[in-house]
Design an enzyme around this catalytic site. Structure first.
Site, PDB file in Angstrom:
ATOM      1  N   ASP A 123       0.806  -1.217   0.000  1.00 36.02           N
ATOM      2  CA  ASP A 123       0.000   0.000   0.000  1.00 36.02           C
ATOM      3  C   ASP A 123       0.844   1.274   0.000  1.00 36.02           C
ATOM      4  OD1 ASP A 123      -2.868  -0.872   2.092  1.00 36.02           O
ATOM      5  OD2 ASP A 123      -1.888  -1.882   0.420  1.00 36.02           O
ATOM      6  N   GLY A 149      -5.673  -1.369  -1.537  1.00 35.04           N
ATOM      7  CA  GLY A 149      -5.268  -0.147  -0.841  1.00 35.04           C
ATOM      8  C   GLY A 149      -6.419   0.326   0.014  1.00 35.04           C
TER       9      GLY A 149
END
Lengths: 405, 405
Positions: free
Chosen positions: B138, B181
């Protein structure tokens, strides 16, 4: 040859190497002095009836080579399935532009279009050479050992499952991925080539060539999960029950059908989600994940088989050779001649049009959920060179200090 | 050093380069004569409390190098989030085995574990050097310019969208893909680096750093589709409404939460399917396709950034250097020092534990649905060398014969 004009177009779903075939036609044709213009139709047969042509004769060789290495139809494509009237319109345009050779790069449906246009020209007494150039990602073309586009998609699927297996071994659970292939399971079966060690996944492979029974699926998954503490599953988007109804159809709320009457199976995560839900609720396994690979299987820039690229280029070049030296229309077909070598033939258009190839029984294990060594031998050379390899740590256990026994 | 024993483990979600860090620790430590044993714990902190150790000192250097290039945690991983009692058990085992240096490769949650174990050791007066080694896909770690694992995942996303854009240009419609994410949109924003020409997709990017409003989303899509005849959209799995509720949560029937309290967002095609359904019904666009990239983003074998590999290796080596020469515990952090160069620092464990980094405002366009050149400059060097490139045919139109005007 009076006009010296030829036309090439691309139809159906894009592949990673379809521009190799396009450029194969464009550059090979330019070697013949009789060829003065190479036209490309934008968006397949739709571009033909709209007279939406670009002159590829004015494109630089170097840019054509760069385009050859770029995935997805550079001329654009179409899902239109021409009927007789549509084909008549196609022929009218070809004749108006004095096209002498017509090359159409596409799947099963496009071979039918070429056949009808060829018959129209024959009826009208207009000298037109029509050559069909195969492409697919399903590998579902009859009369071919395999078809360009498939090997690169297979490489992607094999690499994706190699990675998915590693991921699943690191954080064990059940992982399921849905792979493209309505009627033919070749692409789903390609997942098996991501498997290296005996306990690697994919542990279970579900192909459209076998009837899918939910209860057996759950029993299979349970058995593997109990044995290995994890389970990696490859599922074809085209799996169906004994009546032939797609499993995906049972749950997709809005069922779309495209112009060819095919149930729209791509782009929906529903099948993966449903199967994962069944596993969670019926097998009481908590860690269950489902993915649908989607379009990335056919367009991922950077995962292409060099064997596929070479062959896709050659079928385009062979199409031109067949047109220039041959006396008949047809569809270029790949034949395997050795381990590993191929040659190309021109098959009659009627022989392949409208028929679908599926996985040979010899490629599917007796259990129905694995592939055979015959399949591994068939597919491995097609994946090309530079296939990544996965390695494991060897086991050197350390004696426990706190816990006895 | 009396025992000369060190322990390394991997926690959290796997990345494509996490084994580079593992091998960085194992091989760098062996250069120090004080180090006699390098133990690896299987499946992270769970393996520590279970005393499930392997002796990496007995592994060949060559195999370690091969493993370094293999995605996903070679030692296995865990999603466990240790509380105080769990950390106390970890410390007990480390002390029983006379571990002198403890290296833990993981994301935000694992830094907290290292901090607590470090405090336990200090309380017990036991000399234990604890170093946290970052990993993520991420890019959500505070105090780092970026974190190993992210650049390779970003490379995959950029390449996937480059291909998706080509596919969409060939068969125009609306294409939407959901990217990993939860809170940080870096990976979704990476899709922008798949865009080459001004009219390329992704045309719209939806990040978790901005409130998602369905009506605006539909208006954006309509506008792009009217302008280009097609639309490619990147959507973060973590998009949420103004109250912070995930859009995905509104429709996922069974909402799972993992041990960290995170809504389980991966593995479900629901978000993509819902958004596509909205586009089809409200905008009356027929050709709409949605994909969820899923785990392939973090484990695809064969799409790795060489910059990421080098840096992941170095953070492991630096962890050893900091442990050997330094006087304190900490977390290895990457700092950007030039265009393009990095250096490594040891950040205090308290500074980074439990905090999440998100996309800087300077990286997001004023419209909220695109990235800025500052982001392109930030990300491009991380993607590494050998990025594939897409080429187009230039336009040389042919005059129509049948249709006038």
């Amino acid at each position: 040859m009076k006009s010296g004009k030829i036309l090439v177009a691309q139809g159906g779903g894009p592949t990673a190497v379809i521009n190799q075939s396009l450029v194969g036609v464009a550059l090979e044709a330019r070697r013949f002095s009789e060829v003065r213009r190479v036209y490309g139709a934008r968006h397949g047969v739709r571009g033909i009836v709209d007279e939406d042509f670009v002159d590829l004769t004015q494109e630089t060789s170097h840019n054509l080579e760069q385009v050859a290495n770029t995935p997805a139809s550079a001329l654009g494509s179409t899902r239109d399935k021409p009927d007789l009237r549509y084909c008549h319109e196609i022929f009218k345009v070809l004749r108006a532009h004095e096209i002498e050779h017509f090359f159409y790069i596409g799947g099963n449906d496009s071979a039918d279009t070429v056949r009808i246009v060829s018959e129209e020209a024959a009826k009208a007494g207009y000298p037109l050479r029509c050559i069909h150039i195969p492409k697919t990602i399903d590998n579902d073309r009859v009369g071919n050992d395999h078809t360009p586009g498939f090997p690169s998609a297979a490489r992607f699927v094999a690499q994706a499952f190699a990675g998915a297996n590693l991921d699943n071994a690191a954080l064990p659970g059940v992982y399921l991925a849905v792979v493209m292939g309505r009627h033919a399971g070749f692409l789903t079966a390609a997942s098996a080539l991501g498997k290296k060690f005996p306990d690697d996944g994919p542990h279970l492979i579900y192909l459209p060539e076998r009837t899918f029974v939910l209860e057996k699926f759950l029993a299979d998954v349970k058995s593997v999960h109990e044995r290995y503490g994890r389970c990696v599953i490859a599922v074809s988007e085209g799996i169906h029950d004994e009546s032939g109804e797609p499993i995906a159809a049972k749950l997709a709320k809005d069922l779309e059908r495209d112009a060819h009457g095919n149930v729209q199976l791509s782009g929906s995560g529903a099948l993966a989600d449903l199967l994962c839900e069944e596993i969670k609720t019926k097998l009481k396994i908590k860690r269950v994940r489902g993915d649908t690979f989607g379009y990335v299987q056919r367009s991922f820039i950077g995962c292409v088989s060099d064997v596929d690229q070479r062959e896709a280029r050659e079928v385009g070049e062979k199409a031109v050779q067949f047109a220039m030296w041959g006396q008949r229309d047809g569809s270029v077909a790949i034949k395997r001649t050795g381990f590993y070598s191929v040659d190309y033939e021109l098959a009659p258009l009627e022989a392949v049009a409208g028929r679908t190839r599926t996985m040979d029984d010899a490629f599917i294990s007796a259990s129905g959920t694995d592939v055979t060594d015959a399949f591994r031998l068939y597919l491995r050379p097609l994946l090309g060179s530079g296939m990544p390899d996965a390695f494991r740590l060897r086991t050197h256990p350390v004696a426990k200090v706190l816990r006895r026994g």
